[in-house]
Design an enzyme around this catalytic site. Structure first.
Site, PDB file in Angstrom:
ATOM      1  N   LYS A  89       0.518 -11.296  22.983  1.00  0.00           N
ATOM      2  CA  LYS A  89       1.116 -10.480  24.052  1.00  0.00           C
ATOM      3  C   LYS A  89       2.628 -10.642  24.070  1.00  0.00           C
ATOM      4  O   LYS A  89       3.370  -9.672  24.249  1.00  0.00           O
ATOM      5  CB  LYS A  89       0.515 -10.868  25.408  1.00  0.00           C
ATOM      6  CG  LYS A  89      -0.967 -10.545  25.537  1.00  0.00           C
ATOM      7  CD  LYS A  89      -1.534 -10.907  26.885  1.00  0.00           C
ATOM      8  CE  LYS A  89      -1.631 -12.398  27.086  1.00  0.00           C
ATOM      9  NZ  LYS A  89      -2.604 -13.050  26.194  1.00  0.00           N
ATOM     10  N   CYS A 173      -6.109 -16.583  42.686  1.00  0.00           N
ATOM     11  CA  CYS A 173      -6.110 -17.346  41.430  1.00  0.00           C
ATOM     12  C   CYS A 173      -5.654 -18.791  41.552  1.00  0.00           C
ATOM     13  O   CYS A 173      -6.135 -19.640  40.818  1.00  0.00           O
ATOM     14  CB  CYS A 173      -5.288 -16.628  40.356  1.00  0.00           C
ATOM     15  SG  CYS A 173      -3.558 -16.368  40.755  1.00  0.00           S
ATOM     16  N   MET A 174      -4.714 -19.122  42.436  1.00  0.00           N
ATOM     17  CA  MET A 174      -4.167 -20.479  42.444  1.00  0.00           C
ATOM     18  C   MET A 174      -4.289 -21.187  43.785  1.00  0.00           C
ATOM     19  O   MET A 174      -3.855 -22.333  43.922  1.00  0.00           O
ATOM     20  CB  MET A 174      -2.686 -20.439  42.045  1.00  0.00           C
ATOM     21  CG  MET A 174      -2.424 -20.006  40.619  1.00  0.00           C
ATOM     22  SD  MET A 174      -3.479 -20.828  39.385  1.00  0.00           S
ATOM     23  CE  MET A 174      -3.110 -22.547  39.693  1.00  0.00           C
ATOM     24  N   MET A 349      -8.639 -20.960  36.172  1.00  0.00           N
ATOM     25  CA  MET A 349      -9.456 -20.208  37.117  1.00  0.00           C
ATOM     26  C   MET A 349     -10.859 -20.776  37.317  1.00  0.00           C
ATOM     27  O   MET A 349     -11.454 -20.618  38.378  1.00  0.00           O
ATOM     28  CB  MET A 349      -9.581 -18.746  36.682  1.00  0.00           C
ATOM     29  CG  MET A 349      -8.269 -17.986  36.650  1.00  0.00           C
ATOM     30  SD  MET A 349      -7.369 -18.031  38.205  1.00  0.00           S
ATOM     31  CE  MET A 349      -6.096 -19.220  37.832  1.00  0.00           C
ATOM     32  N   GLY A 386      -1.771 -18.505  35.945  1.00  0.00           N
ATOM     33  CA  GLY A 386      -1.982 -17.283  35.187  1.00  0.00           C
ATOM     34  C   GLY A 386      -0.852 -16.292  35.285  1.00  0.00           C
ATOM     35  O   GLY A 386      -0.735 -15.396  34.448  1.00  0.00           O
ATOM     36  N   GLN A 387       0.026 -16.431  36.302  1.00  0.00           N
ATOM     37  CA  GLN A 387       1.101 -15.469  36.506  1.00  0.00           C
ATOM     38  C   GLN A 387       2.459 -16.123  36.281  1.00  0.00           C
ATOM     39  O   GLN A 387       2.611 -17.332  36.474  1.00  0.00           O
ATOM     40  CB  GLN A 387       1.025 -14.892  37.923  1.00  0.00           C
ATOM     41  CG  GLN A 387      -0.259 -14.127  38.179  1.00  0.00           C
ATOM     42  CD  GLN A 387      -0.259 -13.466  39.547  1.00  0.00           C
ATOM     43  OE1 GLN A 387       0.254 -12.362  39.715  1.00  0.00           O
ATOM     44  NE2 GLN A 387      -0.823 -14.126  40.527  1.00  0.00           N
TER      45      GLN A 387
END
Length: 803
Positions: A89, A173-174, A349, A386-387
């Site tokens: 990516k 998510c967190m 996650m 994840g971000q």
């Protein structure tokens, strides 16, 4: 470059599919050059640094710009995070800017269509909605907000409107990682850093798949093994993945089995007398949830009480609960009992999207504390994000319904006073009542006002809840037909969320604006705008400030500080106010710098000290706390709470958990009783369903699905099934089937024998594909402390279609 380094680069580049790519963008061929090494000077190409736009690893890229367009991407060899490497990516991140369907004009819904309007009209529409009922207005943001963007939204809501209805998608998510850190150490975010991956002897993956989700970090460990180092990799998971292929040991657990496994390790350490008695005695206390109305503070228990409660989690009992062999529990305990080893635990996650998310987070921290595997390079419990700025923006700026910047909370009067003082607000401006967390916010929005729904307007920035919320029929689709509800979406592309929007605002993205992110190892990273956004797309931060000023023009007193000045007043070098609410003047000054410097005052309140903005301009990021030295140099911190590296540990002390919830410098080792998942398979819905990501796509695919190389490599979502389950249902590879739950239904093709292999009775579906929304069927049950939903386990059935 050594042979090993060359091999590693070759491996990563082959994973990225190509060293140079061509794609049709806006009706012409756009060549994006991907470089192995540091970019050489090229005629007409200007290079600058930026963190990657995608995950929380925080890889740095060199961005090549020519004629106002991004034309080349290179891994940044000066960056410690990725040392010049990128994943598939990252090598294609420049193409994310140039999808054919970029949003370029504000659009207002008129019946079943959208009509273009001006920015001035759009700002008026938002101001109208706020003015109708400020207390019924909410902002839903993201771990993709830059730090200044999130800070501006936070200040608008809590400092301006006196309204705490702001929450981020990071709640999905967190949030359980946050509550786990706070319950254990009294302060959020990992104590260690990526260096732990370079020095650990054992790496344990607790339900995560870093080979695909964090491949650059995972490659650091694989690289060590290729050089002949012995590193033991253990994968504890509910399905085999590409990570499993690299691990010497794989423990296939039942859903929720991680809780039992962590309890079993602790039981064995204590029963065998192999816990680190010295470390625990000097640095730890024991806690358990209160019997009624449990909180993150819990209640104290003695070591003997902890020992008594945990005694039943024998290897045999854990085997029954978790499905792994009893000897594997003993094996894990033996590894933790060996203090000559250095053990790093990684999770993401799998442990966070969990109805016992806070519990399992605290338990894994507890395993490390009980065994003394903490605070040395390579000895660390580490949560990955994840971000790109879930840490820097959500967790540090505090863009959560209960929080304020700098680790403050709205319910604490002293914290509110501190925040009002820094913001220059009149006393009492900040509302002491926490706002609605994500699931509640969308429940309120999707409930008619006549039935008690308390949110009428939501402004979504930098996220796609129409695809990511659990139980979409209840939490998103139910908005349809509710005339009093109004959805505002700031976006770069059409998404599942814009389909229900009433007002769409075109946003600038990544290097089309200035920015600051904060990654998973507490590293704050800065970049400058490099290219212009298309059409009338504008920065999210400007949008927020423009709305604030419009409200002030209309007489909203909350948009002024105690001295009557605009809440977002920015001055030039001569001390004159710059009209940053006017787009033509927004870049007359560096608004990011002004907001960041104001925000820095908060970071010193909880030892998360940041350096001045200009220090980040000169660096590839620094890990907080960053403290100025006598000679004027700013020093980062790699290992928190450890006397050899953390400047806030008193001299002569080896450890000090200086934000301890008990106020005595001790970390908390928690006991939580195992409880089963809220929904389990039965005769009607006999399969476990889990969701997740894939290597090629990031989150909902809004950006990556518009990158031709990535879209071709993984064009659509699928369902993984065990071959025996497929044979029993007469289902064949590639066949389209239906998945049904108690909440919804979707159809998608089966992939048998693909990358992942779920055990019998389990199916897996990735969530990147907006044409196959797996969250139509997922469960909205959530952790009682973090309020984070469990996307990893619910009951479903598989239906063969056709004859």
């Amino acid at each position: 470059m050594t042979r090993v380094e060359a091999d590693r680069r070759t491996f990563m580049k082959s994973a990225a599919m190509a060293a140079a790519s061509a794609a049709v963008v806006r009706d012409r061929t756009f060549a994006l050059q991907v470089l192995d090494d540091a970019p050489a000077e090229q005629s007409g190409v200007r290079w600058a640094k930026a963190p990657c736009r995608f995950c929380g690893t925080g890889c740095h890229v060199q961005v090549g710009v020519e004629n106002g367009r991004v034309v080349a991407i290179a891994g940044d060899q000066a960056a410690d995070v990725n040392k010049g490497l990128l994943c598939v990516k990252g090598y294609h991140v420049g193409l994310a800017l140039y999808g054919e369907d970029r949003l370029t004009r504000p659009l207002l819904r008129s019946g079943d269509r959208f009509v273009p309007i001006t920015w001035d009209q759009a700002i008026d529409v938002i101001a109208d909605r706020v003015g109708m009922a400020p207390e019924r207005f909410a902002i839903y943001g993201s771990g993709q907000w830059t730090i200044p963007e999130g800070y501006a939204a936070q200040k608008l809501m809590k400092g301006g409107l006196g309204n705490n209805h702001i929450d981020p998608n990071a709640r999905l998510c967190m949030a359980s990682a946050v509550t786990g850190f706070i319950a254990t150490y009294g302060v959020d975010e990992p104590a260690g850093c990526y260096q732990d991956l370079d020095e650990c002897d054992v790496l344990i993956m607790w339900g995560n798949n870093p080979a695909e989700m964090h491949p650059v970090l995972f490659s650091r460990v694989i690289d060590r093994r290729s050089q002949g180092e012995e590193v033991l990799l253990i994968d504890i998971s509910t399905r085999r993945t590409r990570t499993t292929e690299h691990c010497q040991e794989y423990l296939e657990m039942k859903p929720h089995g991680d809780v039992a496994i962590a309890l079993g390790i602790c039981q064995q350490l204590i029963e065998r007398g192999e816990y680190d008695e010295s470390f625990v005695g000097r640095h730890c206390s024991f806690r358990a949830p209160q019997a009624e109305n449990p909180t993150l503070l819990g209640e104290p228990i003695t070591f003997d009480e902890f020992k008594s409660r945990i005694a039943k989690y024998t290897p045999e009992h854990v085997s029954e609960l978790a499905g792994i062999p009893a000897d594997s529990v003993r094996r894990l305990a033996s590894l933790f009992a060996d203090r000559s080893l250095r053990i790093t635990s990684l999770w993401c996650m799998g442990m966070n999207q969990h109805t016992m998310g806070t519990a399992i987070n605290t338990l894994v921290h507890g395993v490390h504390l009980l065994s003394g595997h903490f605070g040395r390079p390579g000895d660390a419990p580490t949560s990955l994000t994840g971000q790109p700025s879930a840490c820097g923006t959500v967790r540090e700026v505090g863009t959560l319904a209960h929080a304020l910047p700098g680790g403050r909370v709205v319910a604490n009067a002293e914290h509110r006073r501190q925040c009002e003082e820094i913001w220059g607000l009149p006393e009492g401006r900040i509302n002491p009542k926490p706002g609605f967390h994500t699931v509640s916010m969308w429940e309120q929005f999707c409930t008619p006002a006549s039935a008690g729904g308390e949110i009428d307007t939501i402004w979504v920035q930098v996220t796609n809840p129409g695809q990511t919320l659990p139980n979409l029929p209840k939490l998103f689709d139910a908005k349809k037909g509710l005339e009093e509800k109004f959805l505002i979406v700031s976006e770069v592309y059409p998404t599942a969320t814009t389909q229900l929007a009433d007002l769409i605002l075109p946003s600038a993205m990544w290097v089309e604006k200035n920015g600051v992110f904060g990654n998973s190892e507490r590293r704050t990273q800065q970049w400058f705008k490099m290219v212009d956004p298309p059409g009338d797309a504008r920065d999210d931060c400007w949008q927020t400030i423009a709305v604030a000023h419009r409200l002030m023009e209309r007489g909203h007193e909350g948009m002024r500080d105690a001295n009557g000045r605009f809440l977002f007043r920015v001055e030039d070098d001569a001390g004159q106010e710059v009209p940053i609410w006017e787009w033509d003047h927004y870049y007359d000054v560096n608004v990011d710098r002004a907001l960041f410097e104001e925000y820095r005052a908060f970071t010193r309140l909880k030892h998360k000290n940041l350096a001045p903005y200009d220090e980040y301009v000169r660096s590839r990021g620094m890990r907080w706390p960053v403290v100025e030295q006598p000679e004027g140099v700013w020093r980062e911190t790699r290992f928190r709470f450890a006397g050899f590296d953390d400047p806030f540990v008193p001299e002569g002390e080896d450890f000090d958990f200086y934000h301890s919830t008990t106020g005595d410098g001790r970390a908390q080792i928690w006991f939580h009783e195992y409880t089963p998942p809220p929904e389990v398979p039965d005769d009607d819905y006999p399969f476990w369903l889990s969701t997740g990501r894939v290597l090629e796509h990031w989150h909902t695919g809004t950006m990556t699905r518009r990158i031709p190389q990535l879209s071709r490599a993984m064009p659509s979502a699928y369902v993984e099934m065990h071959r025996a389950d497929a044979e029993a249902l007469d289902i064949h590879d590639g066949e389209t089937i239906a998945i049904e739950s108690r909440r919804g239904r979707l159809e998608l093709p089966v992939w048998i024998g693909g990358r992942g292999m779920p055990p019998m009775g389990t199916i897996f579906v990735p969530f990147f594909d907006e044409s196959k929304l797996v969250n139509l069927v997922t469960l909205d049950a959530h952790d009682p402390f973090s309020k984070q939903p469990d996307f990893k386990k619910c009951a479903a059935r598989v239906v063969k279609m056709g004859g």
